[in-house]
Design a protein around this motif. Structure first.
Motif, PDB file in Angstrom:
ATOM      1  N   MET A  68      40.000  26.313  -3.240  1.00 13.44           N
ATOM      2  CA  MET A  68      38.844  27.168  -3.518  1.00 13.44           C
ATOM      3  C   MET A  68      37.693  26.299  -4.045  1.00 13.44           C
ATOM      4  O   MET A  68      37.893  25.491  -4.950  1.00 13.44           O
ATOM      5  N   PRO A  69      36.497  26.418  -3.483  1.00  8.29           N
ATOM      6  CA  PRO A  69      35.385  25.606  -3.947  1.00  8.29           C
ATOM      7  C   PRO A  69      34.983  25.985  -5.363  1.00  8.29           C
ATOM      8  O   PRO A  69      35.254  27.107  -5.823  1.00  8.29           O
ATOM      9  N   PRO A  70      34.356  25.058  -6.109  1.00  7.28           N
ATOM     10  CA  PRO A  70      33.941  25.358  -7.477  1.00  7.28           C
ATOM     11  C   PRO A  70      32.969  26.537  -7.513  1.00  7.28           C
ATOM     12  O   PRO A  70      32.199  26.765  -6.581  1.00  7.28           O
ATOM     13  N   VAL A  71      33.013  27.280  -8.613  1.00 10.91           N
ATOM     14  CA  VAL A  71      32.121  28.415  -8.784  1.00 10.91           C
ATOM     15  C   VAL A  71      30.709  27.920  -9.030  1.00 10.91           C
ATOM     16  O   VAL A  71      30.486  26.948  -9.755  1.00 10.91           O
ATOM     17  N   GLU A  72      29.740  28.593  -8.416  1.00  9.32           N
ATOM     18  CA  GLU A  72      28.338  28.245  -8.623  1.00  9.32           C
ATOM     19  C   GLU A  72      27.825  28.981  -9.853  1.00  9.32           C
ATOM     20  O   GLU A  72      27.872  30.213  -9.916  1.00  9.32           O
ATOM     21  N   THR A  73      27.369  28.244 -10.839  1.00  8.78           N
ATOM     22  CA  THR A  73      26.881  28.828 -12.080  1.00  8.78           C
ATOM     23  C   THR A  73      25.407  29.204 -11.936  1.00  8.78           C
ATOM     24  O   THR A  73      24.604  28.394 -11.476  1.00  8.78           O
ATOM     25  N   ILE A  74      25.078  30.418 -12.331  1.00  4.37           N
ATOM     26  CA  ILE A  74      23.687  30.863 -12.294  1.00  4.37           C
ATOM     27  C   ILE A  74      23.002  30.411 -13.577  1.00  4.37           C
ATOM     28  O   ILE A  74      23.477  30.697 -14.685  1.00  4.37           O
ATOM     29  N   LEU A  75      21.900  29.704 -13.449  1.00  2.00           N
ATOM     30  CA  LEU A  75      21.144  29.251 -14.611  1.00  2.00           C
ATOM     31  C   LEU A  75      20.312  30.406 -15.159  1.00  2.00           C
ATOM     32  O   LEU A  75      19.547  31.040 -14.429  1.00  2.00           O
ATOM     33  N   THR A  76      20.467  30.674 -16.437  1.00  8.08           N
ATOM     34  CA  THR A  76      19.717  31.731 -17.104  1.00  8.08           C
ATOM     35  C   THR A  76      19.116  31.172 -18.394  1.00  8.08           C
ATOM     36  O   THR A  76      19.583  30.146 -18.909  1.00  8.08           O
ATOM     37  N   PRO A  77      18.102  31.836 -18.952  1.00  8.19           N
ATOM     38  CA  PRO A  77      17.567  31.376 -20.240  1.00  8.19           C
ATOM     39  C   PRO A  77      18.635  31.285 -21.319  1.00  8.19           C
ATOM     40  O   PRO A  77      18.685  30.320 -22.085  1.00  8.19           O
ATOM     41  N   THR A  78      19.516  32.285 -21.376  1.00  8.17           N
ATOM     42  CA  THR A  78      20.576  32.259 -22.385  1.00  8.17           C
ATOM     43  C   THR A  78      21.515  31.074 -22.168  1.00  8.17           C
ATOM     44  O   THR A  78      21.888  30.370 -23.110  1.00  8.17           O
ATOM     45  N   GLY A  79      21.885  30.849 -20.913  1.00  8.31           N
ATOM     46  CA  GLY A  79      22.770  29.735 -20.610  1.00  8.31           C
ATOM     47  C   GLY A  79      22.148  28.388 -20.944  1.00  8.31           C
ATOM     48  O   GLY A  79      22.826  27.486 -21.461  1.00  8.31           O
ATOM     49  N   LEU A  80      20.857  28.243 -20.683  1.00 10.62           N
ATOM     50  CA  LEU A  80      20.186  26.983 -20.993  1.00 10.62           C
ATOM     51  C   LEU A  80      20.048  26.795 -22.502  1.00 10.62           C
ATOM     52  O   LEU A  80      20.152  25.670 -23.001  1.00 10.62           O
ATOM     53  N   ARG A  81      19.814  27.882 -23.221  1.00 10.69           N
ATOM     54  CA  ARG A  81      19.742  27.763 -24.692  1.00 10.69           C
ATOM     55  C   ARG A  81      21.087  27.341 -25.265  1.00 10.69           C
ATOM     56  O   ARG A  81      21.142  26.679 -26.315  1.00 10.69           O
ATOM     57  N   ASP A  82      22.159  27.726 -24.593  1.00 14.77           N
ATOM     58  CA  ASP A  82      23.488  27.296 -25.026  1.00 14.77           C
ATOM     59  C   ASP A  82      23.816  25.877 -24.565  1.00 14.77           C
ATOM     60  O   ASP A  82      24.904  25.357 -24.874  1.00 14.77           O
ATOM     61  N   TRP A  83      22.924  25.271 -23.830  1.00 13.88           N
ATOM     62  CA  TRP A  83      23.075  23.894 -23.328  1.00 13.88           C
ATOM     63  C   TRP A  83      21.804  23.141 -23.699  1.00 13.88           C
ATOM     64  O   TRP A  83      21.066  22.707 -22.837  1.00 13.88           O
ATOM     65  N   PRO A  84      21.524  23.005 -24.993  1.00 15.68           N
ATOM     66  CA  PRO A  84      20.208  22.549 -25.450  1.00 15.68           C
ATOM     67  C   PRO A  84      19.924  21.084 -25.123  1.00 15.68           C
ATOM     68  O   PRO A  84      20.838  20.261 -25.032  1.00 15.68           O
ATOM     69  N   LEU A  85      18.652  20.805 -24.989  1.00 17.95           N
ATOM     70  CA  LEU A  85      18.199  19.435 -24.809  1.00 17.95           C
ATOM     71  C   LEU A  85      18.231  18.710 -26.147  1.00 17.95           C
ATOM     72  O   LEU A  85      18.181  19.339 -27.206  1.00 17.95           O
ATOM     73  N   PRO A  86      18.303  17.378 -26.119  1.00 21.79           N
ATOM     74  CA  PRO A  86      18.232  16.625 -27.378  1.00 21.79           C
ATOM     75  C   PRO A  86      16.927  16.934 -28.107  1.00 21.79           C
ATOM     76  O   PRO A  86      15.876  17.108 -27.479  1.00 21.79           O
ATOM     77  N   VAL A  87      16.995  17.021 -29.416  1.00 17.04           N
ATOM     78  CA  VAL A  87      15.803  17.292 -30.212  1.00 17.04           C
ATOM     79  C   VAL A  87      15.017  15.995 -30.374  1.00 17.04           C
ATOM     80  O   VAL A  87      15.553  14.997 -30.862  1.00 17.04           O
ATOM     81  N   PRO A  88      13.741  15.985 -29.942  1.00 13.53           N
ATOM     82  CA  PRO A  88      12.954  14.755 -30.065  1.00 13.53           C
ATOM     83  C   PRO A  88      12.762  14.354 -31.523  1.00 13.53           C
ATOM     84  O   PRO A  88      12.487  15.197 -32.378  1.00 13.53           O
ATOM     85  N   GLU A  89      12.919  13.081 -31.803  1.00 13.50           N
ATOM     86  CA  GLU A  89      12.701  12.559 -33.146  1.00 13.50           C
ATOM     87  C   GLU A  89      11.936  11.249 -33.035  1.00 13.50           C
ATOM     88  O   GLU A  89      11.991  10.557 -32.016  1.00 13.50           O
ATOM     89  N   GLY A  90      11.217  10.892 -34.084  1.00  7.31           N
ATOM     90  CA  GLY A  90      10.524   9.617 -34.106  1.00  7.31           C
ATOM     91  C   GLY A  90       9.229   9.629 -33.334  1.00  7.31           C
ATOM     92  O   GLY A  90       8.643  10.678 -33.051  1.00  7.31           O
ATOM     93  N   ASP A  91       8.782   8.433 -32.948  1.00  6.72           N
ATOM     94  CA  ASP A  91       7.487   8.302 -32.283  1.00  6.72           C
ATOM     95  C   ASP A  91       7.635   8.461 -30.777  1.00  6.72           C
ATOM     96  O   ASP A  91       8.702   8.801 -30.264  1.00  6.72           O
ATOM     97  N   LYS A  92       6.542   8.180 -30.059  1.00  6.98           N
ATOM     98  CA  LYS A  92       6.542   8.390 -28.609  1.00  6.98           C
ATOM     99  C   LYS A  92       7.567   7.514 -27.890  1.00  6.98           C
ATOM    100  O   LYS A  92       8.161   7.939 -26.888  1.00  6.98           O
ATOM    101  N   SER A  93       7.806   6.322 -28.394  1.00  8.00           N
ATOM    102  CA  SER A  93       8.763   5.440 -27.725  1.00  8.00           C
ATOM    103  C   SER A  93      10.181   5.997 -27.795  1.00  8.00           C
ATOM    104  O   SER A  93      10.985   5.778 -26.878  1.00  8.00           O
ATOM    105  N   SER A  94      10.480   6.737 -28.845  1.00  8.62           N
ATOM    106  CA  SER A  94      11.823   7.297 -28.980  1.00  8.62           C
ATOM    107  C   SER A  94      12.069   8.417 -27.993  1.00  8.62           C
ATOM    108  O   SER A  94      13.214   8.796 -27.753  1.00  8.62           O
ATOM    109  N   ARG A  95      10.995   8.972 -27.395  1.00  9.17           N
ATOM    110  CA  ARG A  95      11.150  10.027 -26.391  1.00  9.17           C
ATOM    111  C   ARG A  95      11.204   9.454 -24.984  1.00  9.17           C
ATOM    112  O   ARG A  95      11.240  10.209 -24.010  1.00  9.17           O
ATOM    113  N   GLY A  96      11.215   8.148 -24.867  1.00  3.79           N
ATOM    114  CA  GLY A  96      11.461   7.523 -23.579  1.00  3.79           C
ATOM    115  C   GLY A  96      10.228   7.090 -22.823  1.00  3.79           C
ATOM    116  O   GLY A  96       9.187   7.761 -22.833  1.00  3.79           O
TER     117      GLY A  96
END
Length: 317
Positions: free
Chosen positions: A1-29
Motif C-alpha cells: 500500500m502506498p504511503p498516505v498523503e498528508t493534507i497540509l493545514t494551518p493546524t498541522g503546520l503549527r504543530d510542525w513549527p519552524l525554528p525560532v529566529p535568534e540573534g542577528d541577520k547572519s544567524s538566520r542564514g
C-alpha cells in the motif's frame, strides 16, 4: 500500500513549527541565488526577495554582468555578483570562480531562476557542486532542472540527500524522461542474498508504487525532495498536499517566488522536507489571499512577495 498523503493545514503546520529566529541577520542564514541571464533578470530578483520575505537574513544574487548593475539598484537589500556571460547574454558555465567565495558562507543556494541555456547551466552546476561544501542544501529550478539529464554521474551522486527540485508540469515530464534514460544504464542488484525472494517482493511493490506516482519515482531516483503542483514528495516516500492555491498561481515568475521561499527557509536551518511543505503552503496561501482581493486571475508574481510574511505570521501566531 502506498504511503498516505498528508493534507497540509494551518493546524498541522503549527504543530510542525519552524525554528525560532535568534540573534542577528547572519544567524538566520545566508542565501545565494544564481541565475539572471540578460533576458530574464527579474526571475532572480523575485526569488531573492522571497527568501528575505520568509526570514532569511542575508542575500546574495549572482547574475550576468550586463544586468548586475540594474539588479543591484532594484534590490538594494542584496549583494550582487557579476558573472561572465556568453555573447547571447547567458550566464557562462565557467562562472564558478566568481561565485566560489560566496559558496563558503552560504547556508543554502538556489540555481536556475532566469537562466536560459541548458548546456551552460549544466557546466555551471557541475562546477558549483565540486566547489560547494558537501552538506550545503541546493535547490534547482527552471533551466537548472532541465540540466539534470546532462549532469555527470558523480555530480548527481554528490547532490543526493541535499537536493530540492521545484519542477512545473512541463519540467516534471522532462525529468521523468531524463530519469528513465539515466536508469537504463544502472547496475542491477545482487540476487544472491538469503532474503532474495523477500527483497525482490519489496522492490517490486516499491517499483509499482513509484510507477503510480511519478513524483515519488523522481524523488527516489535523484534522492531529492520534490515540490510540484502543490504536492511534496521525499525519497523515503513521505507525501503531502497543500490544498490551497488555484490556477492564478500559473503566472510568470510565480515559480521563482516558490523556489525563493524554499531556499530562504533552508537557509534558516529548516530540513528539506519541512522547508518544501512550508514554502509550498505559503506560496499557495499567498495566492489565495490575492485572489480574494484582486481576483483569481491577473495578479502578478511580485504581489505574492508582500503576502508571504503575512501568511507566515498567521501560521506562527
Amino acid at each position: 500500500m502506498p504511503p498516505v498523503e498528508t493534507i497540509l493545514t494551518p493546524t498541522g503546520l503549527r504543530d510542525w513549527p519552524l525554528p525560532v529566529p535568534e540573534g542577528d541577520k547572519s544567524s538566520r542564514g545566508r542565501v545565494l541565488v544564481i541565475g539572471g541571464a540578460r533576458t530574464a533578470p527579474g526571475a532572480v530578483m523575485l526569488a531573492g526577495q522571497a527568501a528575505l520575505r520568509v526570514g532569511a537574513g542575508v542575500l546574495t544574487l549572482a547574475v550576468a554582468q550586463s544586468v548586475a548593475g540594474p539588479v543591484a539598484a532594484a534590490v538594494p537589500e542584496s549583494a550582487v555578483l557579476w558573472l561572465p556571460e556568453t555573447a547571447s547574454g547567458s550566464v557562462a558555465g565557467g562562472s564558478v570562480e566568481v561565485i566560489q567565495r560566496a559558496l563558503g558562507s552560504a547556508a543554502a543556494i538556489l540555481i536556475g531562476p532566469g537562466l536560459d541555456d541548458v548546456d551552460e547551466t549544466a557546466e555551471l552546476i557541475t562546477g558549483l557542486v565540486s566547489a560547494a561544501p558537501q552538506d550545503l542544501p541546493i535547490v534547482l529550478d527552471a533551466y537548472a532542472i532541465g540540466a539534470l539529464g546532462q549532469l555527470p554521474r558523480h555530480v548527481l551522486t554528490a547532490l543526493r540527500g541535499r537536493l530540492v527540485l521545484t519542477p512545473n508540469h512541463t519540467e516534471l515530464e522532462r525529468l521523468l524522461a531524463a530519469a528513465g534514460e539515466q536508469s537504463g544504464g544502472a547496475d542491477s542488484g545482487n540476487a544472491d542474498s538469503g532474503n532474495a525472494d523477500s527483497d525482490n517482493a519489496d522492490s517490486a511493490a516499491s517499483d509499482s508504487d513509484a510507477a503510480d506516482d511519478p513524483q515519488r519515482r523522481l524523488a527516489e531516483h535523484y534522492e531529492a525532495v520534490l515540490s510540484s503542483d502543490n504536492r511534496i514528495v521525499t525519497p523515503a516516500g513521505n507525501r503531502w498536499l497543500a490544498p490551497a492555491g488555484h490556477s492564478g498561481l500559473g503566472t510568470s515568475g510565480s515559480g521563482d517566488v516558490l523556489a525563493g521561499a524554499l531556499v530562504g527557509l533552508l537557509a534558516r536551518g529548516v530540513e528539506l522536507g519541512q522547508a518544501a511543505c512550508w514554502a509550498t503552503y505559503l506560496h499557495a496561501a499567498a495566492g489565495d489571499r490575492l485572489a480574494a482581493r484582486v481576483g483569481s486571475l491577473g495578479f502578478l508574481a511580485r504581489e505574492l512577495l508582500d503576502q508571504l510574511p503575512l501568511v507566515l505570521t498567521e501560521l506562527q501566531a
